[in-house]
Design a protein around this motif. Structure first.
Motif, PDB file in Angstrom:
ATOM      1  N   VAL A  98       0.782  -1.042   0.093  1.00  0.00           N
ATOM      2  CA  VAL A  98      -0.070  -0.126   0.061  1.00  0.00           C
ATOM      3  C   VAL A  98       0.717   1.284   0.116  1.00  0.00           C
ATOM      4  O   VAL A  98       1.517   1.517   0.898  1.00  0.00           O
ATOM      5  CB  VAL A  98      -0.857  -0.004   1.200  1.00  0.00           C
ATOM      6  CG1 VAL A  98      -1.831   1.155   1.172  1.00  0.00           C
ATOM      7  CG2 VAL A  98      -1.576  -1.266   1.178  1.00  0.00           C
ATOM      8  N   ASN A  99       0.852   2.040  -1.005  1.00  0.00           N
ATOM      9  CA  ASN A  99       1.562   3.159  -1.366  1.00  0.00           C
ATOM     10  C   ASN A  99       1.280   4.256  -0.344  1.00  0.00           C
ATOM     11  O   ASN A  99       0.269   4.324   0.306  1.00  0.00           O
ATOM     12  CB  ASN A  99       1.534   3.750  -2.639  1.00  0.00           C
ATOM     13  CG  ASN A  99       0.303   4.191  -2.929  1.00  0.00           C
ATOM     14  OD1 ASN A  99       0.109   5.257  -2.585  1.00  0.00           O
ATOM     15  ND2 ASN A  99      -0.516   3.415  -4.025  1.00  0.00           N
ATOM     16  N   ARG A 100       2.329   5.156  -0.109  1.00  0.00           N
ATOM     17  CA  ARG A 100       2.127   6.350   0.838  1.00  0.00           C
ATOM     18  C   ARG A 100       0.959   7.132   0.718  1.00  0.00           C
ATOM     19  O   ARG A 100       0.225   7.507   1.584  1.00  0.00           O
ATOM     20  CB  ARG A 100       3.560   7.189   0.947  1.00  0.00           C
ATOM     21  CG  ARG A 100       3.757   7.711   2.325  1.00  0.00           C
ATOM     22  CD  ARG A 100       5.074   7.712   2.908  1.00  0.00           C
ATOM     23  NE  ARG A 100       6.155   8.191   1.867  1.00  0.00           N
ATOM     24  CZ  ARG A 100       6.472   9.358   1.594  1.00  0.00           C
ATOM     25  NH1 ARG A 100       5.762  10.652   2.001  1.00  0.00           N
ATOM     26  NH2 ARG A 100       7.289   9.421   0.683  1.00  0.00           N
ATOM     27  N   PRO A 101       0.652   7.737  -0.552  1.00  0.00           N
ATOM     28  CA  PRO A 101      -0.335   8.671  -0.804  1.00  0.00           C
ATOM     29  C   PRO A 101      -1.522   7.866  -0.282  1.00  0.00           C
ATOM     30  O   PRO A 101      -2.587   8.487   0.142  1.00  0.00           O
ATOM     31  CB  PRO A 101      -0.229   9.116  -2.142  1.00  0.00           C
ATOM     32  CG  PRO A 101       1.115   8.648  -2.582  1.00  0.00           C
ATOM     33  CD  PRO A 101       1.573   7.795  -1.562  1.00  0.00           C
ATOM     34  N   ALA A 102      -1.595   6.707  -0.753  1.00  0.00           N
ATOM     35  CA  ALA A 102      -2.935   6.001  -0.347  1.00  0.00           C
ATOM     36  C   ALA A 102      -2.981   6.085   1.125  1.00  0.00           C
ATOM     37  O   ALA A 102      -4.346   5.998   1.781  1.00  0.00           O
ATOM     38  CB  ALA A 102      -2.813   4.427  -1.009  1.00  0.00           C
TER      39      ALA A 102
END
Ligand SMILES: *Cc1c(COP(=O)(O)O)cnc(C)c1O
Length: 380
Positions: A269-273
Protein backbone atom coordinates in the motif's frame (compact mmCIF):
# COMPACT_ATOMS: atom_id res chain seq x y z
CA UNK A 1 -12.69 -11.29 -22.62
CA UNK A 2 -11.57 -14.91 -22.71
CA UNK A 3 -8.22 -14.28 -24.27
CA UNK A 4 -6.23 -17.47 -24.78
CA UNK A 5 -2.49 -17.06 -24.42
CA UNK A 6 -0.75 -17.21 -27.82
CA UNK A 7 1.44 -20.26 -28.56
CA UNK A 8 4.83 -18.70 -28.04
CA UNK A 9 8.03 -20.00 -26.49
CA UNK A 10 6.81 -19.01 -23.02
CA UNK A 11 3.52 -20.90 -23.33
CA UNK A 12 4.81 -24.23 -21.91
CA UNK A 13 5.96 -22.37 -18.79
CA UNK A 14 2.50 -21.17 -17.86
CA UNK A 15 0.65 -23.24 -15.26
CA UNK A 16 -2.41 -25.01 -16.61
CA UNK A 17 -4.69 -23.20 -14.11
CA UNK A 18 -3.44 -19.82 -15.35
CA UNK A 19 -3.56 -20.56 -19.09
CA UNK A 20 -7.22 -21.57 -18.77
CA UNK A 21 -8.38 -18.52 -16.80
CA UNK A 22 -10.95 -16.05 -18.03
CA UNK A 23 -9.45 -12.55 -18.05
CA UNK A 24 -10.82 -9.77 -15.85
CA UNK A 25 -12.98 -7.44 -17.96
CA UNK A 26 -12.21 -3.81 -17.02
CA UNK A 27 -14.71 -2.45 -19.59
CA UNK A 28 -14.04 -0.47 -22.76
CA UNK A 29 -11.09 1.93 -23.00
CA UNK A 30 -12.30 5.57 -22.75
CA UNK A 31 -9.79 6.72 -25.40
CA UNK A 32 -11.10 4.16 -27.88
CA UNK A 33 -14.70 5.10 -27.09
CA UNK A 34 -13.82 8.77 -27.61
CA UNK A 35 -12.55 7.95 -31.11
CA UNK A 36 -15.50 5.66 -31.86
CA UNK A 37 -18.08 8.21 -30.75
CA UNK A 38 -16.27 11.29 -32.02
CA UNK A 39 -17.03 12.94 -28.69
CA UNK A 40 -14.29 14.26 -26.49
CA UNK A 41 -16.27 13.89 -23.27
CA UNK A 42 -16.90 10.22 -22.64
CA UNK A 43 -19.39 9.25 -19.91
CA UNK A 44 -17.80 6.33 -18.04
CA UNK A 45 -20.34 4.22 -16.14
CA UNK A 46 -18.42 0.94 -16.26
CA UNK A 47 -16.36 0.84 -13.07
CA UNK A 48 -18.59 1.90 -10.15
CA UNK A 49 -16.74 5.18 -9.80
CA UNK A 50 -18.43 8.14 -8.09
CA UNK A 51 -18.66 11.60 -9.71
CA UNK A 52 -18.42 13.69 -6.52
CA UNK A 53 -14.66 13.92 -6.00
CA UNK A 54 -12.72 13.39 -2.79
CA UNK A 55 -12.92 15.08 0.57
CA UNK A 56 -10.90 18.34 0.74
CA UNK A 57 -9.02 16.68 3.62
CA UNK A 58 -7.85 13.98 1.22
CA UNK A 59 -6.62 16.49 -1.33
CA UNK A 60 -4.68 18.28 1.40
CA UNK A 61 -3.13 15.06 2.78
CA UNK A 62 -1.94 14.01 -0.67
CA UNK A 63 -0.58 17.51 -1.36
CA UNK A 64 1.48 17.40 1.84
CA UNK A 65 2.80 13.99 0.78
CA UNK A 66 3.95 15.35 -2.57
CA UNK A 67 5.86 18.12 -0.76
CA UNK A 68 7.61 15.39 1.23
CA UNK A 69 8.75 13.58 -1.93
CA UNK A 70 8.52 9.89 -2.78
CA UNK A 71 12.06 8.65 -2.10
CA UNK A 72 11.06 6.82 1.09
CA UNK A 73 9.15 3.55 1.18
CA UNK A 74 5.71 3.62 2.78
CA UNK A 75 5.13 2.20 6.27
CA UNK A 76 4.91 -1.58 5.59
CA UNK A 77 2.50 -1.99 8.53
CA UNK A 78 0.30 1.02 7.67
CA UNK A 79 0.15 1.68 11.41
CA UNK A 80 -1.44 5.12 11.34
CA UNK A 81 -4.29 3.82 9.19
CA UNK A 82 -4.83 0.48 10.95
CA UNK A 83 -4.93 2.40 14.25
CA UNK A 84 -7.52 4.82 12.84
CA UNK A 85 -9.67 2.02 11.38
CA UNK A 86 -9.38 -0.06 14.55
CA UNK A 87 -10.42 2.90 16.66
CA UNK A 88 -13.38 3.81 14.47
CA UNK A 89 -14.67 0.20 14.51
CA UNK A 90 -13.64 -0.73 18.05
CA UNK A 91 -11.40 -3.58 16.82
CA UNK A 92 -7.75 -4.13 17.86
CA UNK A 93 -5.41 -2.77 15.13
CA UNK A 94 -3.65 -6.14 14.84
CA UNK A 95 -6.85 -7.58 13.37
CA UNK A 96 -6.86 -5.04 10.48
CA UNK A 97 -5.13 -5.89 7.19
CA UNK A 98 -4.50 -3.38 4.39
CA UNK A 99 -4.45 -4.14 0.68
CA UNK A 100 -3.67 -2.56 -2.65
CA UNK A 101 -7.42 -2.31 -3.11
CA UNK A 102 -9.53 -4.92 -1.36
CA UNK A 103 -9.01 -7.05 -4.48
CA UNK A 104 -5.46 -7.50 -3.26
CA UNK A 105 -6.82 -8.97 0.00
CA UNK A 106 -9.04 -11.39 -1.96
CA UNK A 107 -5.87 -12.54 -3.70
CA UNK A 108 -3.85 -12.84 -0.46
CA UNK A 109 -6.63 -14.87 1.19
CA UNK A 110 -6.57 -17.35 -1.68
CA UNK A 111 -2.78 -17.61 -1.57
CA UNK A 112 -2.74 -18.15 2.19
CA UNK A 113 -5.64 -20.59 2.46
CA UNK A 114 -6.27 -22.59 -0.72
CA UNK A 115 -4.72 -25.89 -1.79
CA UNK A 116 -5.32 -27.37 -5.25
CA UNK A 117 -8.72 -29.06 -5.35
CA UNK A 118 -10.21 -27.09 -2.43
CA UNK A 119 -13.80 -25.97 -2.85
CA UNK A 120 -14.78 -22.27 -2.94
CA UNK A 121 -18.39 -21.09 -2.92
CA UNK A 122 -19.58 -17.77 -4.29
CA UNK A 123 -22.66 -16.29 -5.98
CA UNK A 124 -23.69 -16.00 -9.66
CA UNK A 125 -23.96 -13.55 -11.24
CA UNK A 126 -20.99 -12.33 -9.28
CA UNK A 127 -17.66 -10.54 -9.04
CA UNK A 128 -15.20 -12.22 -11.40
CA UNK A 129 -12.24 -12.02 -9.03
CA UNK A 130 -14.15 -14.18 -6.52
CA UNK A 131 -13.65 -16.90 -9.14
CA UNK A 132 -10.36 -15.96 -10.80
CA UNK A 133 -8.14 -15.79 -7.70
CA UNK A 134 -9.27 -19.20 -6.33
CA UNK A 135 -8.73 -20.77 -9.75
CA UNK A 136 -5.18 -19.42 -9.87
CA UNK A 137 -4.54 -21.59 -6.80
CA UNK A 138 -6.09 -24.65 -8.47
CA UNK A 139 -9.24 -24.53 -6.33
CA UNK A 140 -12.69 -25.52 -7.62
CA UNK A 141 -15.30 -22.76 -7.66
CA UNK A 142 -19.00 -23.50 -7.22
CA UNK A 143 -21.35 -20.59 -7.98
CA UNK A 144 -24.74 -20.41 -6.30
CA UNK A 145 -27.32 -18.77 -8.59
CA UNK A 146 -29.63 -16.01 -7.40
CA UNK A 147 -33.40 -16.51 -7.69
CA UNK A 148 -35.33 -15.37 -10.78
CA UNK A 149 -36.06 -12.16 -8.84
CA UNK A 150 -32.32 -11.64 -8.10
CA UNK A 151 -32.84 -12.63 -4.48
CA UNK A 152 -31.04 -14.97 -2.13
CA UNK A 153 -31.74 -18.66 -2.86
CA UNK A 154 -31.68 -20.17 0.63
CA UNK A 155 -32.05 -23.80 -0.49
CA UNK A 156 -29.32 -23.52 -3.11
CA UNK A 157 -26.94 -21.91 -0.58
CA UNK A 158 -27.71 -24.58 2.02
CA UNK A 159 -26.90 -27.37 -0.45
CA UNK A 160 -23.73 -25.67 -1.73
CA UNK A 161 -22.39 -25.01 1.77
CA UNK A 162 -23.09 -28.62 2.77
CA UNK A 163 -20.51 -29.73 0.18
CA UNK A 164 -17.73 -28.57 2.53
CA UNK A 165 -16.06 -25.44 1.13
CA UNK A 166 -12.75 -24.16 2.49
CA UNK A 167 -13.56 -20.57 1.54
CA UNK A 168 -16.84 -18.71 1.00
CA UNK A 169 -16.96 -15.38 -0.85
CA UNK A 170 -20.16 -13.44 -0.31
CA UNK A 171 -20.58 -9.86 -1.49
CA UNK A 172 -23.23 -7.80 0.34
CA UNK A 173 -24.51 -5.77 -1.41
CA UNK A 174 -23.91 -7.98 -4.45
CA UNK A 175 -22.02 -6.98 -7.57
CA UNK A 176 -23.34 -6.91 -10.35
CA UNK A 177 -26.97 -7.05 -9.19
CA UNK A 178 -26.76 -4.28 -6.58
CA UNK A 179 -29.16 -6.26 -4.39
CA UNK A 180 -28.52 -6.70 -0.69
CA UNK A 181 -29.04 -9.61 1.68
CA UNK A 182 -31.07 -8.95 4.79
CA UNK A 183 -30.02 -9.94 8.30
CA UNK A 184 -31.91 -13.25 8.20
CA UNK A 185 -30.29 -14.24 4.90
CA UNK A 186 -26.81 -13.36 6.08
CA UNK A 187 -27.44 -15.40 9.25
CA UNK A 188 -28.32 -18.42 7.12
CA UNK A 189 -25.03 -18.22 5.21
CA UNK A 190 -23.11 -17.83 8.47
CA UNK A 191 -24.94 -20.76 10.08
CA UNK A 192 -24.45 -22.98 7.01
CA UNK A 193 -20.74 -22.28 6.52
CA UNK A 194 -18.63 -25.03 8.12
CA UNK A 195 -16.65 -23.77 11.11
CA UNK A 196 -13.52 -25.14 9.44
CA UNK A 197 -14.06 -22.76 6.49
CA UNK A 198 -13.11 -19.09 6.12
CA UNK A 199 -16.13 -16.84 5.56
CA UNK A 200 -15.24 -13.75 3.51
CA UNK A 201 -17.85 -11.00 3.53
CA UNK A 202 -17.06 -8.51 0.77
CA UNK A 203 -18.66 -5.14 1.67
CA UNK A 204 -17.17 -3.07 -1.15
CA UNK A 205 -20.50 -1.20 -1.44
CA UNK A 206 -21.51 -1.37 2.22
CA UNK A 207 -21.32 2.39 2.75
CA UNK A 208 -24.13 2.91 0.21
CA UNK A 209 -26.37 0.31 1.87
CA UNK A 210 -25.77 1.24 5.52
CA UNK A 211 -28.47 3.97 5.73
CA UNK A 212 -31.05 1.22 5.01
CA UNK A 213 -32.20 -0.18 8.37
CA UNK A 214 -32.64 -3.59 6.69
CA UNK A 215 -28.93 -3.79 5.78
CA UNK A 216 -27.00 -5.99 8.20
CA UNK A 217 -23.59 -4.60 9.14
CA UNK A 218 -21.33 -7.60 8.51
CA UNK A 219 -18.86 -6.71 11.25
CA UNK A 220 -21.61 -6.53 13.85
CA UNK A 221 -23.06 -9.84 12.61
CA UNK A 222 -19.71 -11.66 12.84
CA UNK A 223 -17.86 -9.82 15.61
CA UNK A 224 -18.67 -12.18 18.48
CA UNK A 225 -18.48 -15.45 16.52
CA UNK A 226 -15.76 -17.90 17.44
CA UNK A 227 -14.98 -19.03 13.88
CA UNK A 228 -12.73 -17.76 11.04
CA UNK A 229 -14.13 -14.75 9.14
CA UNK A 230 -13.01 -11.55 7.49
CA UNK A 231 -15.01 -8.49 6.41
CA UNK A 232 -13.55 -6.61 3.42
CA UNK A 233 -14.11 -2.90 2.78
CA UNK A 234 -12.57 -0.44 0.38
CA UNK A 235 -11.81 3.23 -0.13
CA UNK A 236 -12.41 2.79 -3.90
CA UNK A 237 -16.16 3.16 -4.03
CA UNK A 238 -18.03 5.52 -1.67
CA UNK A 239 -14.81 7.31 -0.60
CA UNK A 240 -13.83 7.87 -4.23
CA UNK A 241 -10.18 6.76 -3.98
CA UNK A 242 -10.22 4.04 -6.67
CA UNK A 243 -7.13 5.45 -8.38
CA UNK A 244 -5.01 5.19 -5.23
CA UNK A 245 -5.74 1.48 -4.65
CA UNK A 246 -6.48 0.91 -0.98
CA UNK A 247 -8.83 -1.37 0.89
CA UNK A 248 -8.88 -3.16 4.22
CA UNK A 249 -10.11 -6.23 6.01
CA UNK A 250 -11.26 -6.80 9.58
CA UNK A 251 -10.33 -10.36 10.59
CA UNK A 252 -11.66 -12.73 13.25
CA UNK A 253 -8.17 -13.01 14.73
CA UNK A 254 -4.70 -11.53 14.49
CA UNK A 255 -3.18 -14.84 13.33
CA UNK A 256 -5.10 -14.59 10.05
CA UNK A 257 -3.66 -11.10 9.49
CA UNK A 258 -0.14 -12.41 10.21
CA UNK A 259 -0.64 -15.19 7.64
CA UNK A 260 -1.62 -12.59 5.02
CA UNK A 261 1.44 -10.54 6.02
CA UNK A 262 3.63 -13.50 5.06
CA UNK A 263 2.29 -13.76 1.52
CA UNK A 264 1.87 -10.08 0.65
CA UNK A 265 4.51 -7.91 -0.92
CA UNK A 266 5.78 -5.84 2.06
CA UNK A 267 5.01 -2.39 0.62
CA UNK A 268 1.69 -3.27 -1.00
CA UNK A 269 0.00 0.00 0.00
CA UNK A 270 1.69 3.17 -1.21
CA UNK A 271 2.18 6.27 0.91
CA UNK A 272 -0.30 8.66 -0.75
CA UNK A 273 -2.93 5.94 -0.44
CA UNK A 274 -2.30 5.50 3.29
CA UNK A 275 -2.33 9.29 3.89
CA UNK A 276 -5.47 9.74 1.81
CA UNK A 277 -7.32 6.91 3.56
CA UNK A 278 -6.62 8.34 7.02
CA UNK A 279 -7.99 11.68 5.88
CA UNK A 280 -11.00 10.14 4.11
CA UNK A 281 -11.91 8.09 7.16
CA UNK A 282 -12.05 11.27 9.24
CA UNK A 283 -14.41 13.18 6.94
CA UNK A 284 -17.80 11.72 7.86
CA UNK A 285 -19.71 14.62 6.30
CA UNK A 286 -18.19 14.09 2.85
CA UNK A 287 -18.99 10.37 2.91
CA UNK A 288 -22.55 11.02 4.09
CA UNK A 289 -23.05 13.58 1.32
CA UNK A 290 -21.77 11.16 -1.37
CA UNK A 291 -24.03 8.38 -0.07
CA UNK A 292 -27.07 10.67 0.11
CA UNK A 293 -26.61 12.06 -3.42
CA UNK A 294 -25.95 8.59 -4.82
CA UNK A 295 -29.12 7.21 -3.23
CA UNK A 296 -31.22 10.00 -4.73
CA UNK A 297 -29.85 9.35 -8.23
CA UNK A 298 -30.26 5.59 -7.94
CA UNK A 299 -33.94 6.07 -7.02
CA UNK A 300 -34.55 8.68 -9.73
CA UNK A 301 -32.85 6.76 -12.56
CA UNK A 302 -34.45 3.46 -11.51
CA UNK A 303 -37.88 5.11 -11.77
CA UNK A 304 -37.13 6.60 -15.16
CA UNK A 305 -35.84 3.35 -16.65
CA UNK A 306 -38.79 1.40 -15.28
CA UNK A 307 -41.17 4.00 -16.68
CA UNK A 308 -39.58 3.28 -20.06
CA UNK A 309 -40.38 -0.41 -19.63
CA UNK A 310 -36.95 -1.71 -18.61
CA UNK A 311 -36.44 -4.23 -15.80
CA UNK A 312 -34.05 -2.86 -13.17
CA UNK A 313 -32.92 -4.71 -10.02
CA UNK A 314 -33.52 -2.66 -6.82
CA UNK A 315 -30.03 -1.39 -5.99
CA UNK A 316 -28.36 -0.73 -2.63
CA UNK A 317 -25.20 0.45 -4.39
CA UNK A 318 -24.11 3.15 -6.86
CA UNK A 319 -24.83 1.01 -9.94
CA UNK A 320 -27.83 -0.55 -11.67
CA UNK A 321 -28.20 -4.00 -13.24
CA UNK A 322 -30.53 -3.57 -16.18
CA UNK A 323 -32.27 -6.12 -18.38
CA UNK A 324 -32.17 -4.45 -21.79
CA UNK A 325 -34.14 -7.20 -23.49
CA UNK A 326 -31.44 -7.39 -26.17
CA UNK A 327 -27.91 -8.86 -26.40
CA UNK A 328 -25.83 -6.79 -23.98
CA UNK A 329 -22.81 -6.65 -26.32
CA UNK A 330 -24.92 -4.96 -28.98
CA UNK A 331 -26.52 -2.51 -26.55
CA UNK A 332 -23.10 -1.67 -25.08
CA UNK A 333 -21.72 -1.10 -28.58
CA UNK A 334 -24.52 1.33 -29.41
CA UNK A 335 -23.92 3.15 -26.11
CA UNK A 336 -20.19 3.31 -26.86
CA UNK A 337 -21.00 4.93 -30.18
CA UNK A 338 -22.91 7.55 -28.20
CA UNK A 339 -19.86 8.07 -25.94
CA UNK A 340 -21.22 6.17 -22.92
CA UNK A 341 -19.33 3.23 -21.39
CA UNK A 342 -21.22 0.53 -19.50
CA UNK A 343 -20.36 -3.08 -18.77
CA UNK A 344 -22.04 -5.66 -20.97
CA UNK A 345 -22.75 -8.71 -18.81
CA UNK A 346 -21.71 -12.07 -20.27
CA UNK A 347 -22.43 -14.61 -17.55
CA UNK A 348 -24.77 -17.38 -18.76
CA UNK A 349 -28.40 -16.35 -18.28
CA UNK A 350 -27.57 -12.64 -18.03
CA UNK A 351 -26.38 -11.92 -21.58
CA UNK A 352 -29.15 -9.31 -21.97
CA UNK A 353 -28.01 -7.33 -18.93
CA UNK A 354 -25.76 -4.32 -18.57
CA UNK A 355 -24.27 -2.88 -15.38
CA UNK A 356 -24.10 0.89 -15.24
CA UNK A 357 -22.77 2.92 -12.32
CA UNK A 358 -24.36 6.34 -12.03
CA UNK A 359 -22.65 9.68 -12.48
CA UNK A 360 -23.92 13.26 -12.25
CA UNK A 361 -27.65 13.88 -12.83
CA UNK A 362 -26.83 15.48 -16.21
CA UNK A 363 -24.78 12.51 -17.43
CA UNK A 364 -27.32 10.05 -16.06
CA UNK A 365 -30.03 11.79 -18.08
CA UNK A 366 -27.96 11.38 -21.25
CA UNK A 367 -27.53 7.70 -20.39
CA UNK A 368 -31.26 7.16 -19.77
CA UNK A 369 -32.17 8.90 -23.02
CA UNK A 370 -29.66 6.92 -25.13
CA UNK A 371 -30.48 3.58 -23.53
CA UNK A 372 -34.22 3.93 -23.88
CA UNK A 373 -33.80 5.04 -27.52
CA UNK A 374 -31.59 2.06 -28.31
CA UNK A 375 -33.97 -0.40 -26.65
CA UNK A 376 -37.07 1.15 -28.27
CA UNK A 377 -35.44 1.12 -31.71
CA UNK A 378 -34.53 -2.54 -31.36
CA UNK A 379 -38.02 -3.41 -30.23
CA UNK A 380 -39.78 -1.98 -33.29
C1 LIG B 1 -14.89 -2.89 -6.52
C2 LIG B 1 -14.99 -4.18 -5.77
C3 LIG B 1 -13.97 -4.63 -4.92
C4 LIG B 1 -12.67 -4.00 -4.62
O1 LIG B 1 -12.19 -3.00 -5.27
P1 LIG B 1 -10.79 -2.37 -4.86
O2 LIG B 1 -10.72 -1.20 -5.73
O3 LIG B 1 -9.73 -3.40 -5.15
O4 LIG B 1 -10.83 -2.07 -3.41
C5 LIG B 1 -14.16 -5.80 -4.23
N1 LIG B 1 -15.28 -6.50 -4.36
C6 LIG B 1 -16.27 -6.12 -5.15
C7 LIG B 1 -17.50 -6.94 -5.22
C8 LIG B 1 -16.16 -4.95 -5.89
O5 LIG B 1 -17.14 -4.58 -6.72
Amino acid sequence: MNRVLAPTASAPLIRREVAGLPGYDPGADPDEVAVLSGSRRVIKLSNSEIPYGVSPAVAEAVRLGIADGFARYPDPTGKRLTDAIGKSLDVPADRIVLGNGSENILELLCQAVLDPGDLVITQAPGFSLHEIFPRVMGARVEKVPVTAEFGFDAAAWRDALAAGPKLVFLANPCNPTGAMLGAGELDRVVAGTPESALLVLDEAYGEFARPDPEYPDGLEALRTLDRPWIVLRTFSKAYGLAGLRIGYGIASDAALVRALDRVRTPYNVNRPAQDAAVAALGDHAHLADTVRRTGLEIARVTDRLRAAGLRVVPSSTNFLFIDTGHPSDRVAWELHRAGIIVKAWREPGYENHIRASLSTPEDNDVFVRCLTEICAKDRS
